[in-house]
Design an enzyme around this catalytic site. Structure first.
Site, PDB file in Angstrom:
ATOM      1  N   ASN A 363       0.839  -1.204   0.000  1.00 23.78           N
ATOM      2  CA  ASN A 363       0.000   0.000   0.000  1.00 23.78           C
ATOM      3  C   ASN A 363       0.875   1.257   0.000  1.00 23.78           C
ATOM      4  O   ASN A 363       1.831   1.337   0.771  1.00 23.78           O
ATOM      5  CB  ASN A 363      -0.867  -0.041   1.276  1.00 23.78           C
ATOM      6  CG  ASN A 363      -1.944   1.019   1.307  1.00 23.78           C
ATOM      7  OD1 ASN A 363      -2.700   1.169   0.349  1.00 23.78           O
ATOM      8  ND2 ASN A 363      -2.034   1.763   2.413  1.00 23.78           N
ATOM      9  N   GLU A 436      -7.385   4.527   0.196  1.00 26.21           N
ATOM     10  CA  GLU A 436      -7.458   5.655   1.144  1.00 26.21           C
ATOM     11  C   GLU A 436      -7.923   6.927   0.453  1.00 26.21           C
ATOM     12  O   GLU A 436      -7.393   8.011   0.706  1.00 26.21           O
ATOM     13  CB  GLU A 436      -6.083   5.902   1.787  1.00 26.21           C
ATOM     14  CG  GLU A 436      -5.504   4.692   2.495  1.00 26.21           C
ATOM     15  CD  GLU A 436      -4.210   4.996   3.237  1.00 26.21           C
ATOM     16  OE1 GLU A 436      -3.861   6.171   3.395  1.00 26.21           O
ATOM     17  OE2 GLU A 436      -3.568   4.025   3.666  1.00 26.21           O
TER      18      GLU A 436
HETATM   19  C1  XIL Z   1      -3.415   8.716   9.075  1.00 29.57           C
HETATM   20  C2  XIL Z   1      -4.586   8.799  10.036  1.00 29.57           C
HETATM   21  O1  XIL Z   1      -5.768   8.993   9.321  1.00 29.57           O
HETATM   22  C3  XIL Z   1      -4.362   9.953  10.999  1.00 29.57           C
HETATM   23  O2  XIL Z   1      -5.397   9.994  11.967  1.00 29.57           O
HETATM   24  C4  XIL Z   1      -3.019   9.802  11.681  1.00 29.57           C
HETATM   25  O3  XIL Z   1      -2.776  10.926  12.509  1.00 29.57           O
HETATM   26  C5  XIL Z   1      -1.918   9.667  10.653  1.00 29.57           C
HETATM   27  O4  XIL Z   1      -2.206   8.589   9.778  1.00 29.57           O
HETATM   28  N1  XIL Z   1      -1.357   6.793   4.810  1.00 29.57           N
HETATM   29  C6  XIL Z   1      -1.776   5.741   5.581  1.00 29.57           C
HETATM   30  C7  XIL Z   1      -2.712   5.975   6.705  1.00 29.57           C
HETATM   31  O5  XIL Z   1      -1.463   4.583   5.235  1.00 29.57           O
HETATM   32  O6  XIL Z   1      -2.543   5.034   7.730  1.00 29.57           O
HETATM   33  C8  XIL Z   1      -2.581   7.382   7.240  1.00 29.57           C
HETATM   34  O7  XIL Z   1      -3.578   7.570   8.242  1.00 29.57           O
HETATM   35  C9  XIL Z   1      -2.715   8.364   6.110  1.00 29.57           C
HETATM   36  C10 XIL Z   1      -1.619   8.176   5.092  1.00 29.57           C
END
Ligand code: XIL
Length: 591
Positions: A363, A436
């Site tokens: 990922n 995401e």
């Molecule tokens: C983010 C979360 O949404 C936040 O709450 C945290 O502070 C930081 O991480 N890539 C990823 C996710 O794989 O796990 C991240 O999530 C965003 C970027």
């Protein structure tokens, strides 16, 4: 004391009434304040201030009752939010109970602070935490959250942080209440069908963070009724789930997982091996050898996959490639630098040993578009892993997009390049998930930025639908109310399908219109006489490459998986009525 605060007055009355009279005033579901002092009429006890003298610079703090409020005054110092704290210990918290937290807070200048319930002893974990903005005018806050931690000696804290100045609190109440009840859900979809109805077309997922999950039934209701899958936004990250070496804290993730199971939602494991949000015990220990690091990585993988043995998908390695001197390469991290380039191979091999049935994903962000250096480098890495027999099933395209505050388009997707990318993964037998997706807009919001948000969410969905190897489209958070965007990218907001009042954005409706082109029963395209090609790569032949995606139902499907007819909802309804919903342009997706 705030003379105008009705809550304060109520408390004052309540304390002079006999217990029997109190019951008349209390709501049926409401019990007593579990804090012994929340009104600070004369005394601050048992509240304490806790300025860290070891932070750099050391924090100073005085706490005192001032005009009936408890105030923390700080001259300087502190580095982290937890370096200056106003707290109370010995708060008895029972797992499975709902608590209403209410208080009033003010500050001499506008600032953010955090309040939380949590563990009173190291490794200090938060049970429930919220960040709030306060200002000179005292403001009342209130939330009801489900406590999932059993802790007779819990703490309630305000984390004030490093900004000098004065913060005052008053009327603090934590009381047990009944589980909130919500009316039945009605989808806001203009098609009258929620996303979830179309899971045979593509499964829509969303990230779910612990605080919103524990405190917003409305949020949970939308997730449950609109989505088919969830990803824990934070609770599975190594700092939270293995805070000390060998000690796993599954409580938060278990709560989310059992809810997902009860609601029939798929649960994605995220992430196993990542350099961010990792505990200091592993990050900071520079003496760890390659072998020791491999042992710790294996133990983490085994611990998580052993505890959650039936998850359909795991993000095994997250974000291992990044630019270095302008060239994409293995990112320098504590995992990579202590183990070597093969940490990725080793992680996937271990994950396959830990769970033979789940699908293993790599990922990353900025890997969505073919022809871009990082994206091409990751494709090459995954292709190479496949050729060498490393067990990898899929790639997660994170898909964090943006329009800059001045309307700049450097962060908007190139859908043709995305289609081409998804296609080349199909050709090597690799499944693609949008993992995401969010589309943050530079402040201030305007119509043209919002139009881009709508356009690209829908075009990306269509690109995923059109590709046989793209089965999941997960958004990174449901609404603006618990978004990671404003705190991570302060000039941006409005990134999600629902706004801060949980009202759907136009993108949600446009995506529903796209779904309405398909038959929810089997995922096939309704009606129409031919596709438009759907852009470069949209007409590819999934499964025709060297390693066909094993789980596509229509193996060797060589029909154009194009977007087909651009019918309106009304036109579709008419076609359906006339019984013309015959031509399937797209094979049904695997469940
Ligand atoms: C983010 C979360 O949404 C936040 O709450 C945290 O502070 C930081 O991480 N890539 C990823 C996710 O794989 O796990 C991240 O999530 C965003 C970027």
């Amino acid at each position: 004391m705030i003379a105008s605060s009705p809550q304060k007055n109520l408390k004052k009355v309540a304390r002079v009434l006999p217990a029997a009279a109190l019951c008349l005033f209390a709501l049926p579901a409401s019990a007593a304040n579990i804090l012994t002092n929340g009104t600070f009429d004369t005394a601050k006890d048992p509240w304490w201030g806790n300025a860290s003298t070891t932070s750099d610079p050391p924090a100073d703090q005085t706490i005192a009752v001032e005009e009936g409020k408890l105030c923390s005054t700080q001259v300087s110092g502190g580095k982290n939010p937890w370096d200056v704290v106003l707290g109370v210990s010995g708060v008895p918290l029972v797992a499975g109970k709902y608590y209403r937290i209410a208080f009033s807070a003010s500050a001499d200048v506008e600032r953010t602070i955090k309040y939380k319930t949590g563990l009173g002893e190291a490794p200090y974990s938060d049970y429930f935490a919220q960040t709030i903005t306060i200002s000179p005018t005292p403001k009342d806050f209130e939330v009801t959250y489900k406590n999932v931690h059993e802790d007779p000696m819990g703490q309630f804290q305000f984390q004030i942080g490093k900004t000098a100045g004065k913060v005052c609190i008053d009327n603090v109440v934590i009381e047990e209440v009944a589980e909130p009840v919500l009316p039945a859900y009605m989808t806001p979809s203009i098609t009258t069908k929620p996303f979830k109805a179309y899971e045979k077309v593509v499964k829509m997922g969303t990230a779910v963070d612990t605080p919103i999950f524990l405190s917003s039934p409305k949020h949970n209701q939308i997730v449950e009724n609109e989505f088919s899958a969830i990803t824990p936004a934070n609770s599975m990250k190594m700092n939270l789930i293995q805070p000390t070496q060998g000690t796993f804290d599954f409580v938060d993730t278990d709560a989310l997982y059992s809810w997902a199971q009860a609601k029939g939602l798929e649960f994605r494991g995220h992430p196993l091996v990542w350099h961010t949000q990792a505990p200091s015990w592993i990050q900071d220990d520079t003496t760890l050898t390659r072998d020791q690091m491999i042992g710790l990585m294996n133990a983490h993988i085994d611990g998580l996959m052993g505890h959650y043995p039936n998850l359909p998908y795991w993000d095994v390695v997250n974000e291992a490639i990044e630019f270095s001197n302008g060239v994409p390469a293995f990112r320098s991290t504590f995992w990579h630098d202590r183990i070597g380039d093969d940490f990725v191979d080793l992680a996937f091999q271990r994950a396959r040993m830990a769970d033979a049935d789940t699908k293993l994903f790599y990922n990353d962000y900025n890997i969505e578009q073919a022809g871009e250096a990082k994206s091409d480098r990751v494709f090459q890495m995954i292709q190479d892993m496949k050729m060498r027999g490393i067990p990898i099933d899929g790639v997660g395209l994170q898909s964090h997009y943006f329009v800059t505050p001045d309307g700049g388009l450097s962060g908007v997707p190139n859908i043709d390049a995305i289609r081409a990318n998804i296609k080349r993964y199909a050709d090597i037998g690799v499944e693609v998930h949008i993992t995401e997706c969010d589309f943050r807009l530079g402040k201030p919001l305007d119509d043209s930025k919002l139009a881009l948000h709508t356009k690209f969410f829908s075009e990306l969905l269509q690109a995923c639908i059109d590709a046989e190897n793209c089965t999941h489209f997960t958004v990174w958070g449901l609404s603006d109310i618990d978004s990671w965007v404003p705190s991570t990218f302060p000039d941006y907001d409005y990134a999600h399908l629902f706004d801060s009042a949980f009202a759907p954005r136009p993108a949600y409706q446009e995506m529903n219109k796209i779904f309405a082109k398909y038959n929810p029963d089997d995922g096939t395209l309704l009606g129409g006489t031919g596709g438009t090609g759907g852009g470069t790569g949209g007409t590819g032949t999934a499964g025709s490459g060297s390693g066909a995606v094993a789980e596509t139902k229509d193996s060797g499907c060589s029909v154009a998986r194009a977007s087909g007819v651009d019918a309106t909802g009304a036109g579709l309804a008419l076609l359906a009525l006339l019984g013309l919903s015959l031509v399937s342009r797209r094979a049904a997706k695997p469940d």
